[in-house]
Design a protein around this motif. Structure first.
Motif, PDB file in Angstrom:
ATOM      1  N   ALA A 188       0.822  -1.210   0.000  1.00  0.00           N
ATOM      2  CA  ALA A 188       0.000   0.000   0.000  1.00  0.00           C
ATOM      3  C   ALA A 188       0.858   1.263   0.000  1.00  0.00           C
ATOM      4  N   ILE A 189       1.883   1.260   0.827  1.00  0.00           N
ATOM      5  CA  ILE A 189       2.750   2.435   0.929  1.00  0.00           C
ATOM      6  C   ILE A 189       3.445   2.720  -0.400  1.00  0.00           C
ATOM      7  N   ARG A 190       3.988   1.674  -1.002  1.00  0.00           N
ATOM      8  CA  ARG A 190       4.719   1.892  -2.263  1.00  0.00           C
ATOM      9  C   ARG A 190       3.787   2.376  -3.375  1.00  0.00           C
ATOM     10  N   LEU A 191       2.577   1.857  -3.407  1.00  0.00           N
ATOM     11  CA  LEU A 191       1.601   2.329  -4.393  1.00  0.00           C
ATOM     12  C   LEU A 191       1.342   3.819  -4.241  1.00  0.00           C
ATOM     13  N   ARG A 192       1.117   4.237  -3.009  1.00  0.00           N
ATOM     14  CA  ARG A 192       0.803   5.645  -2.796  1.00  0.00           C
ATOM     15  C   ARG A 192       2.034   6.536  -2.963  1.00  0.00           C
ATOM     16  N   GLN A 193       3.229   6.018  -2.604  1.00  0.00           N
ATOM     17  CA  GLN A 193       4.445   6.796  -2.867  1.00  0.00           C
ATOM     18  C   GLN A 193       4.583   7.080  -4.357  1.00  0.00           C
ATOM     19  N   VAL A 202      -6.304   3.208  -2.667  1.00  0.00           N
ATOM     20  CA  VAL A 202      -5.788   1.957  -2.108  1.00  0.00           C
ATOM     21  C   VAL A 202      -6.452   1.701  -0.773  1.00  0.00           C
ATOM     22  N   CYS A 203      -6.919   0.464  -0.584  1.00  0.00           N
ATOM     23  CA  CYS A 203      -7.510   0.110   0.688  1.00  0.00           C
ATOM     24  C   CYS A 203      -6.905  -1.181   1.206  1.00  0.00           C
ATOM     25  N   VAL A 204      -6.774  -1.298   2.527  1.00  0.00           N
ATOM     26  CA  VAL A 204      -6.228  -2.483   3.192  1.00  0.00           C
ATOM     27  C   VAL A 204      -7.265  -3.012   4.168  1.00  0.00           C
ATOM     28  N   LEU A 205      -7.592  -4.288   4.049  1.00  0.00           N
ATOM     29  CA  LEU A 205      -8.469  -4.963   5.006  1.00  0.00           C
ATOM     30  C   LEU A 205      -7.621  -5.715   6.020  1.00  0.00           C
ATOM     31  N   GLU A 206      -8.010  -5.653   7.284  1.00  0.00           N
ATOM     32  CA  GLU A 206      -7.274  -6.344   8.345  1.00  0.00           C
ATOM     33  C   GLU A 206      -8.269  -7.045   9.275  1.00  0.00           C
ATOM     34  N   LYS A 207      -8.121  -8.375   9.428  1.00  0.00           N
ATOM     35  CA  LYS A 207      -9.078  -9.122  10.243  1.00  0.00           C
ATOM     36  C   LYS A 207      -8.890  -8.885  11.730  1.00  0.00           C
ATOM     37  N   LEU A 233      -0.210   8.575   3.969  1.00  0.00           N
ATOM     38  CA  LEU A 233      -0.207   8.624   2.507  1.00  0.00           C
ATOM     39  C   LEU A 233      -1.610   8.410   1.923  1.00  0.00           C
ATOM     40  N   GLU A 234      -2.627   8.483   2.771  1.00  0.00           N
ATOM     41  CA  GLU A 234      -4.041   8.401   2.379  1.00  0.00           C
ATOM     42  C   GLU A 234      -4.458   6.991   1.940  1.00  0.00           C
ATOM     43  N   VAL A 235      -3.841   5.996   2.542  1.00  0.00           N
ATOM     44  CA  VAL A 235      -4.322   4.628   2.380  1.00  0.00           C
ATOM     45  C   VAL A 235      -5.483   4.417   3.346  1.00  0.00           C
ATOM     46  N   ALA A 236      -6.567   3.821   2.858  1.00  0.00           N
ATOM     47  CA  ALA A 236      -7.709   3.518   3.723  1.00  0.00           C
ATOM     48  C   ALA A 236      -7.481   2.143   4.354  1.00  0.00           C
ATOM     49  N   ILE A 237      -7.420   2.091   5.680  1.00  0.00           N
ATOM     50  CA  ILE A 237      -7.215   0.834   6.397  1.00  0.00           C
ATOM     51  C   ILE A 237      -8.482   0.518   7.184  1.00  0.00           C
ATOM     52  N   PHE A 238      -9.015  -0.685   6.990  1.00  0.00           N
ATOM     53  CA  PHE A 238     -10.247  -1.113   7.658  1.00  0.00           C
ATOM     54  C   PHE A 238      -9.940  -2.286   8.585  1.00  0.00           C
ATOM     55  N   PRO A 239      -9.608  -2.017   9.867  1.00  0.00           N
ATOM     56  CA  PRO A 239      -9.376  -3.120  10.800  1.00  0.00           C
ATOM     57  C   PRO A 239     -10.689  -3.723  11.280  1.00  0.00           C
ATOM     58  N   GLY A 240     -10.624  -4.976  11.710  1.00  0.00           N
ATOM     59  CA  GLY A 240     -11.813  -5.648  12.214  1.00  0.00           C
ATOM     60  C   GLY A 240     -12.718  -6.180  11.128  1.00  0.00           C
ATOM     61  N   PHE A 241     -12.236  -6.181   9.880  1.00  0.00           N
ATOM     62  CA  PHE A 241     -13.023  -6.687   8.754  1.00  0.00           C
ATOM     63  C   PHE A 241     -12.238  -7.801   8.066  1.00  0.00           C
ATOM     64  N   LEU A 276       7.686  -4.836  -4.796  1.00  0.00           N
ATOM     65  CA  LEU A 276       7.766  -5.292  -6.191  1.00  0.00           C
ATOM     66  C   LEU A 276       6.375  -5.426  -6.806  1.00  0.00           C
ATOM     67  N   ALA A 277       5.429  -5.985  -6.037  1.00  0.00           N
ATOM     68  CA  ALA A 277       4.057  -6.131  -6.536  1.00  0.00           C
ATOM     69  C   ALA A 277       3.419  -4.761  -6.756  1.00  0.00           C
ATOM     70  N   ALA A 278       3.685  -3.821  -5.844  1.00  0.00           N
ATOM     71  CA  ALA A 278       3.128  -2.480  -5.972  1.00  0.00           C
ATOM     72  C   ALA A 278       3.629  -1.790  -7.237  1.00  0.00           C
ATOM     73  N   GLU A 279       4.914  -1.918  -7.500  1.00  0.00           N
ATOM     74  CA  GLU A 279       5.484  -1.268  -8.683  1.00  0.00           C
ATOM     75  C   GLU A 279       4.899  -1.850  -9.972  1.00  0.00           C
ATOM     76  N   ALA A 280       4.687  -3.169  -9.988  1.00  0.00           N
ATOM     77  CA  ALA A 280       4.077  -3.794 -11.162  1.00  0.00           C
ATOM     78  C   ALA A 280       2.629  -3.338 -11.336  1.00  0.00           C
ATOM     79  N   ALA A 281       1.884  -3.269 -10.230  1.00  0.00           N
ATOM     80  CA  ALA A 281       0.480  -2.862 -10.303  1.00  0.00           C
ATOM     81  C   ALA A 281       0.369  -1.391 -10.709  1.00  0.00           C
ATOM     82  N   PHE A 282       1.237  -0.552 -10.171  1.00  0.00           N
ATOM     83  CA  PHE A 282       1.182   0.870 -10.520  1.00  0.00           C
ATOM     84  C   PHE A 282       1.422   1.071 -12.014  1.00  0.00           C
ATOM     85  N   ASP A 283       2.445   0.432 -12.550  1.00  0.00           N
ATOM     86  CA  ASP A 283       2.741   0.583 -13.977  1.00  0.00           C
ATOM     87  C   ASP A 283       1.573   0.092 -14.839  1.00  0.00           C
ATOM     88  N   ALA A 284       0.945  -1.005 -14.401  1.00  0.00           N
ATOM     89  CA  ALA A 284      -0.195  -1.532 -15.168  1.00  0.00           C
ATOM     90  C   ALA A 284      -1.358  -0.550 -15.147  1.00  0.00           C
TER      91      ALA A 284
END
Length: 559
Positions: free
Chosen positions: A32-37, A48-53, A139-147, A356-364
């Protein structure tokens, strides 16, 4: 009545993001951080959103941990100025081979590079995850804990289009209660799975897309950890101790760690490979016995245990690494299995693969693509320092199937002698052929192990340990520990293997109650610390771990 059969359910609402990430551990948060950077650097709009159980980022995170800061430095060159909780540098390494009463210390000059920790830090990975979450939110990532992400969503082409969170407020019988809330769908152009070892959704994706085709079966270990506040006179800040040998026999993979962290605290833990063959073995009890060894108890006597937890680790290495991309998404960190088991380190690999995954997704995304395979991610891994590091350790776990003596010798040759001769990796490859659950032998063929009772000073029982993990699940909810066939635990597991689930679980979840024809397996799901051992080691693969209602599970303060 099962809730899925209820006809009057309201439709799930949906939210749209560019990238959805499942799991707020180091891999998911680094993604998430690398995507937003990149979005900020390139002036791109990117949601970008992050789910956390867990109830908060870090609540379910447990690791040793000694951290190599290499990947974190790539993500945040100024991590020290930002207040990252890497405060206790490693000052000294000690490696012990134990027999029942004695210990032999290996001279540092004879230790392979993988056992040297100069430049690394003794950390709480939970605290590091909380800090990473703060950086992500800045960096304005939305994090949703408890989900908890409970279901993978697919579009009409079969590509992953996101995930759905689990329904809330369901009674134990599967019917909706008065506080019932439908889960939420989160749609994305790419979905990154960072659930950690044996991820519930990652396991499904590996099966659906046959990502492990042609690979060695994945190997796992169960890591059990305690945090102690020790006698200040015995504290040596920065000391890293690793140990092998007693109490495990020569044919069982395992080892231990003891790290002197800051503030008079010691992290002590034990790892047992889940390919062990004796069903009478209990990893939890082996850990308790380990603490009684004279070379170990001297660190702990006069101290107090303050925390406990357990977690599976993905230990197969690069030969078991599945394909990490599929239409619409990717696997990162321990979800895929990037742990360097020879170094007992995975957090640097988690952060690196997330980047590495973030950089690939951003370019795509910038190129206008979505829900295809992010082939640039595995291609970048192939050319990374992480690939070179994992290749050097490719045979580490496999050698242990030939016994500890052979494994010790060959690790020394592969990671100490061969590099001196100019080899970057061993010119030979050793393969595994059996999955962990296939390794148990019938109970009648194996020696029983009689474990001593706990003294409640140095050694403890499971229930008092689980209490220290602050584990809690809503009592009136369906069990998240499910059985494909309720008859198998008694008819097969108990009859043939002596009921191993009562021993391999480090939290007292499973117990056989009743006598004769009335014997049954009782599942105390409220005790579950989400280690996933049962999902991995059950010899019939009859136990399937699914996500509980959001926020349940352990609540580790600084593990």
């Amino acid at each position: 009545m099962n809730i899925e059969a209820t006809s009057a359910l309201p439709p799930r609402e949906a939210m749209e993001f560019d990238v959805v990430i499942v799991g707020a551990g180091p891999a998911g948060l680094a993604t998430a951080i690398r995507l937003r950077q990149l979005a900020v650097e390139k002036g791109q709009e990117l949601s970008v959103c992050v789910l956390e159980k867990g109830s908060e980022p870090g609540a379910h995170i447990l690791s040793g941990a000694v951290m190599d800061p290499r990947a974190l430095t790539e993500l945040f060159p100024d991590w020290a100025e930002r207040g990252a909780p890497l405060k206790q540098a490693v000052t000294r390494d000690e490696f012990l081979f134990l027999n029942e009463t004695g210990a032999k210390t290996t001279p540092n000059a004879l230790l392979p590079k993988c056992f040297h920790n100069e430049g690394s830090y003794i950390i709480s990975l939970g605290e590091v995850s909380r800090w990473l979450a703060q950086q992500a939110e800045a960096l304005e990532v939305a994090i949703f804990p408890g989900f908890a992400a409970a279901e993978v969503l697919y579009d009409d082409t079969g590509a992953v289009m996101g995930v759905a969170t689990g329904d809330m407020g369901i009674h134990k019988d599967g019917t909706p209660g008065p506080n019932f809330e439908r889960g939420m769908e989160l749609h994305a152009k790419y979905t990154v799975f960072a659930e950690g070892s044996r991820g519930h959704l990652g396991r499904q994706l590996i099966s659906k897309f046959k990502l492990d085709a042609g690979k060695d079966p994945q190997a796992y270990g169960i890591g059990i950890k305690e945090l102690w506040q020790i006698d200040p006179a015995k504290h040596e800040p920065g000391l890293v101790v690793h140990a092998a040998g007693w109490p495990l026999d020569n044919d069982t993979y395992g080892g231990a760690f003891l790290y002197h962290a800051e503030g008079g605290k010691v992290s002590i833990g034990y790892v047992v490979g889940l390919d062990y063959k004796n069903p009478w073995l209990s990893p939890f009890e082996e850990f308790q016995r380990f603490k009684t060894h004279p070379a170990i108890r001297k660190h702990l006597e006069g101290g107090k245990r303050i925390a406990y937890g357990a977690r599976a680790i993905t230990a197969g290495g690069i030969l078991s690494l599945p394909k990490t991309v599929f239409p619409g998404g990717a696997l990162v960190g321990c979800e895929a299995g990037y742990l360097n088991v020879s170094r007992i380190k995975g957090s640097h690999a988690a952060i690196k693969t997330g980047m590495l995954a973030a950089e690939a997704a951003f370019d795509a995304l910038v190129a206008g693509r979505s829900r295809d395979e992010l082939s640039a991610y595995p291609e970048a891994f192939e050319n990374s320092w992480l690939k070179a590091e994992l290749m050097q350790a490719k045979n580490f776990k496999q050698w242990f199937k030939k016994g500890r003596t052979v494994a010790t010798l060959m690790t020394g040759i592969e990671q100490l002698v061969l590099p001196m001769l100019g080899f970057r990796t061993a010119p030979w490859t050793i393969h595994r052929t059996k999955a962990d659950h296939e390794c148990l032998e019938p109970a009648a063929t194996q020696p029983k192990i009689n474990y001593p009772k706990p003294d409640n000073v140095l050694t403890f029982d499971r229930l008092s340990s689980v209490f220290l993990s602050s584990t809690n699940h809503e009592e009136d909810q369906p069990s998240h520990l499910t059985l494909k066939d309720p008859s198998i635990p008694v008819s097969v597991n108990l009859a043939t293997y002596g009921g191993p689930e009562a021993r391999y679980c480090p939290a007292g979840v499973y117990e056989f109650v009743g006598e004769g024809a009335d014997t049954r397996l009782q599942i105390n799901a409220q005790n579950c610390v989400h280690c996933k051992t049962c999902d991995i080691k059950d010899p019939t693969q009859n136990i399937v771990w699914v996500t509980p209602q959001g926020g349940g599970g352990p609540n580790y303060p600084a593990m």
